[in-house]
Design a protein around this motif. Structure first.
Motif, PDB file in Angstrom:
ATOM      1  N   LYS A  74       0.344  -1.226  -0.101  1.00 20.55           N
ATOM      2  CA  LYS A  74      -0.091   0.084  -0.507  1.00 20.55           C
ATOM      3  C   LYS A  74       0.725   1.018   0.246  1.00 20.55           C
ATOM      4  CE  LYS A  74      -3.244   0.469   2.852  1.00 20.55           C
ATOM      5  NZ  LYS A  74      -4.797   1.304   2.261  1.00 20.55           N
ATOM      6  N   ARG A 117       1.975   2.143   2.693  1.00 19.62           N
ATOM      7  CA  ARG A 117       1.291   3.080   3.925  1.00 19.62           C
ATOM      8  C   ARG A 117       3.013   3.804   5.399  1.00 19.62           C
ATOM      9  NH1 ARG A 117      -3.796   1.717   6.170  1.00 19.62           N
ATOM     10  NH2 ARG A 117      -3.768   1.880   8.323  1.00 19.62           N
ATOM     11  N   SER A 156      -7.958  -0.625   4.247  1.00 22.24           N
ATOM     12  CA  SER A 156      -8.872  -0.781   2.872  1.00 22.24           C
ATOM     13  C   SER A 156      -7.891  -0.343   1.208  1.00 22.24           C
ATOM     14  CB  SER A 156      -9.606   0.643   2.430  1.00 22.24           C
ATOM     15  OG  SER A 156      -7.947   1.795   2.650  1.00 22.24           O
ATOM     16  N   ASN A 214      -6.157   0.012  -1.053  1.00 18.70           N
ATOM     17  CA  ASN A 214      -5.872   1.137  -2.197  1.00 18.70           C
ATOM     18  C   ASN A 214      -4.761   1.679  -1.861  1.00 18.70           C
ATOM     19  OD1 ASN A 214      -7.668   1.911  -0.161  1.00 18.70           O
ATOM     20  ND2 ASN A 214      -6.788   3.376  -0.023  1.00 18.70           N
ATOM     21  N   SER A 229     -11.116   4.491  -1.431  1.00 23.83           N
ATOM     22  CA  SER A 229     -10.714   3.081  -0.653  1.00 23.83           C
ATOM     23  C   SER A 229     -11.692   2.388  -1.960  1.00 23.83           C
ATOM     24  CB  SER A 229     -11.922   2.922   0.583  1.00 23.83           C
ATOM     25  OG  SER A 229     -11.123   3.330   1.446  1.00 23.83           O
ATOM     26  N   HIS A 239      -6.890  12.633   2.390  1.00 24.40           N
ATOM     27  CA  HIS A 239      -7.593  10.583   3.126  1.00 24.40           C
ATOM     28  C   HIS A 239      -8.487  10.826   1.801  1.00 24.40           C
ATOM     29  CE1 HIS A 239      -5.711   7.573   5.237  1.00 24.40           C
ATOM     30  NE2 HIS A 239      -7.171   7.369   4.792  1.00 24.40           N
ATOM     31  N   TYR A 240      -8.561   9.554   0.612  1.00 19.45           N
ATOM     32  CA  TYR A 240      -9.483   8.989   0.314  1.00 19.45           C
ATOM     33  C   TYR A 240     -10.181   9.619  -0.519  1.00 19.45           C
ATOM     34  CZ  TYR A 240     -10.928   7.597   4.768  1.00 19.45           C
ATOM     35  OH  TYR A 240     -10.703   6.679   6.267  1.00 19.45           O
TER      36      TYR A 240
HETATM   37 MG    MG Z   1      -7.647   2.926   3.833  1.00 16.05          MG
END
Ligand code: MG
Ligand code: TXA
Length: 340
Positions: free
Chosen positions: A58, A60, A145, A147, A153, A241-242
């Motif tokens: 991700k 992340r 999620s 992504n 997401s 975000h998103y």
């Molecule tokens: Mg997420």
């Protein structure tokens, strides 16, 4: 790595179709699968190396903890050092369902899952594929999620492939998810309970079930200095975000004239319209009429954003739905997606 894709019937997932996913999970790999909210990117939550793979795939940041999915309340209690009354009450009422409960963690939950913290977010999903997978794999599944970090997401298998094709072992394609927005995240490790992320379950529903107030601090989410500090109450609360890849703006009313103005200036505009009369001529605009009720709107929102992105518009304009409590999660996601 080639990502294997398996089509699976979301109303009646059969064991045979799930077997390859179980093998991947039990051998430390990554499986994307649908839940009732959005697609998750799963790994065995008790295998620190497998979980590291999630962060890698991700992109992340390591300081953003993951939600651990379990098949039932008993399995949740096994991962919690303390299981407060509030957790028990909410779990009995809303699980399986779109609610993640933050509680203190037992030492068997690897630190990487919780970003080094002492609490863990637990959730019993209601989606049939997620439930069947949890039962068949017989391990808790850590799943953010599915992504790349900071992207929208996924609510369809094709959304998952857009950012993770070739980066994960397997994708279970169970069609569109029904809920469309991520779960409500509630911290019950402290009293009073604190809403960390609004979601499909509303603050009012949680308060009704608990018989007491649930704190919700919306203000700090716009304070970058606080929200980017190393100790984050919930990093998912970062203000941006998103987000779609094209700029997005939200307009409470008179969105129509804004869209018109942009079109006549030569922009290609994607308009998520809500409950308004559409003008007859809008050169260069792509219009999606969003559903009128919050549940259907939520289910469609991310798919609409993905569609606008791939249709090559320069800008997305969104007519904001009303400010009432049942629209809180939608407003939250729209605000983040349009944050500068
Ligand atoms: Mg997420
Ligand atoms: O609906 C959902 O929740 C989906 C599906 C796959 O279950 N999952 C999801 O995960 O949205 P993710 O990682 O995209 O969002 C999890 C959110 C993040 O905002 C994270 O910071 C927060 O939950 N979170 C996780 N563990 C936490 C903890 N121990 N304390 C506070 N916040 C936590």
């Amino acid at each position: 790595m080639t990502t294997q894709i398996i089509q699976i019937d979301s109303s009646n997932p059969c064991k045979d179709q799930l077997r390859p996913a179980v093998v991947v999970l039990r051998s430390g790999g990554l499986v994307a699968f649908p839940t009732e909210t959005v697609y998750g990117l799963g790994a065995n939550a008790l295998d620190a190396e497998a979980v590291a793979g999630i962060f890698k795939a991700k992109g992340r940041p390591a300081n953003n903890p993951l939600i651990v999915h379990v098949p039932d309340v008993d399995a949740a209690r096994e991962l919690a050092a303390e299981w407060p009354d509030a957790a028990e009450r909410l779990a009995q009422r809303f699980w399986p369902g779109p609610l993640s409960l933050v509680v203190s963690k037992k030492s068997c939950v690897p630190k990487i899952v919780t970003a080094g913290g002492n609490t863990v977010a637990l959730r019993v999903p209601s989606g049939a594929i997620a439930r069947a997978l949890l039962t068949a794999a017989n391990v808790p599944i850590a799943a953010p999620s599915a992504n790349r970090s900071n992207r929208i997401s996924p609510t369809r298998a094709e959304h998952v492939l857009r950012s993770l094709d070739g980066r994960i072992d397997l994708l279970l394609d169970g069609g569109p998810t029904s809920g469309g927005l991520e779960s409500t995240v509630l911290d019950v490790s402290r009293k009073p309970a604190r809403l960390l992320r609004p979601g499909l379950l509303t603050r009012e529903q949680l308060q009704d079930a608990l018989g007491e107030e649930v704190l919700f601090d919306n203000s700090h989410t716009d304070d970058r200095s606080k929200s980017e500090a190393s100790i984050m109450p919930s990093p998912g609360l970062l203000s941006r975000h998103y987000a779609p890849t094209v700029p997005m703006e939200c307009i409470p009313d008179a969105a129509k004239s804004r869209v018109r103005e942009l079109c006549f200036d030569g922009s290609r505009v994607g308009w998520l319209a809500w409950n308004e009369e559409l003008p007859e001529v809008l050169p260069g605009a792509i219009v999606i009429r969003m559903p009128l009720d919050p549940a259907s709107y939520s289910a469609e929102l991310y798919a609409a954003m993905y569609r606008m992105e791939s249709s090559g518009v320069d800008r997305i304009v969104v007519t904001l739905p009303p400010e009432s409590p049942e629209w809180l999660a939608v407003h939250d996601r729209l605000r983040r997606a349009s944050a500068k």
